[in-house]
Design a protein around this motif. Structure first.
Motif, short mmCIF file in Angstrom:
data_model
loop_
_atom_site.label_atom_id
_atom_site.label_comp_id
_atom_site.label_asym_id
_atom_site.label_seq_id
_atom_site.Cartn_x
_atom_site.Cartn_y
_atom_site.Cartn_z
N ARG A 1 -10.86 10.57 -13.24
CA ARG A 1 -10.39 9.33 -12.61
C ARG A 1 -10.14 8.25 -13.66
NH1 ARG A 1 -10.96 9.87 -7.14
NH2 ARG A 1 -12.16 11.69 -6.53
N ASP A 2 -9.16 7.39 -13.38
CA ASP A 2 -8.89 6.29 -14.30
C ASP A 2 -9.88 5.16 -14.06
OD1 ASP A 2 -8.01 4.88 -12.04
OD2 ASP A 2 -5.89 5.11 -12.51
N GLU A 3 -9.72 4.06 -14.76
CA GLU A 3 -10.69 2.96 -14.66
C GLU A 3 -10.75 2.33 -13.27
OE1 GLU A 3 -6.78 1.87 -16.28
OE2 GLU A 3 -8.34 3.10 -17.14
N ASP A 4 -9.71 2.55 -12.45
CA ASP A 4 -9.71 2.03 -11.08
C ASP A 4 -10.29 3.03 -10.09
OD1 ASP A 4 -8.45 -0.33 -11.92
OD2 ASP A 4 -6.46 0.59 -11.73
N GLY A 5 -10.66 4.22 -10.56
CA GLY A 5 -11.21 5.25 -9.69
C GLY A 5 -10.15 6.13 -9.05
N THR A 6 -8.90 5.96 -9.47
CA THR A 6 -7.81 6.77 -8.93
C THR A 6 -7.74 8.11 -9.66
OG1 THR A 6 -6.58 4.73 -8.52
CG2 THR A 6 -5.32 6.79 -8.48
N THR B 1 -6.46 11.24 -11.63
CA THR B 1 -5.34 11.49 -12.53
C THR B 1 -4.82 12.90 -12.29
OG1 THR B 1 -6.74 12.35 -14.29
CG2 THR B 1 -6.40 9.96 -14.25
#
Length: 77
Positions: free
Chosen positions: A38-43, A45
């Motif tokens: 996950r990216d820094e926003d929690g989305t 990848t």
């Protein structure tokens, strides 16, 4: 030139799925998909965290790599 056969991969069902490496390295043959990276926003990848069952070694791969049936088989064979 023919394209390699593809494994059916459903992105929603990848976490907790089981895979077998066609050509094991370091005795690592069976793998479990732990989760999406996950990216820094929690989305999520396009990358997955997988764990080798025997050694517990964790690594990241692109989810589309699992579609290549020359390298991966669905389930534990």
């Amino acid at each position: 030139m023919t394209t390699p056969a593809r494994n059916p991969v459903n992105r929603r069902k990848l976490p907790n799925s089981k895979w077998t490496a066609v050509r094991p390295e370091n005795r690592e043959k069976h793998f479990l998909v732990l989760d999406w990276v996950r990216d820094e926003d929690g989305t999520p990848t396009d990358r997955l965290v997988i764990e080798a069952v025997l050694t517990r070694r964790v690594r990241e791969i692109h989810w589309r790599d699992l579609e290549n049936s020359d390298r991966w088989r669905v389930g534990w064979c």
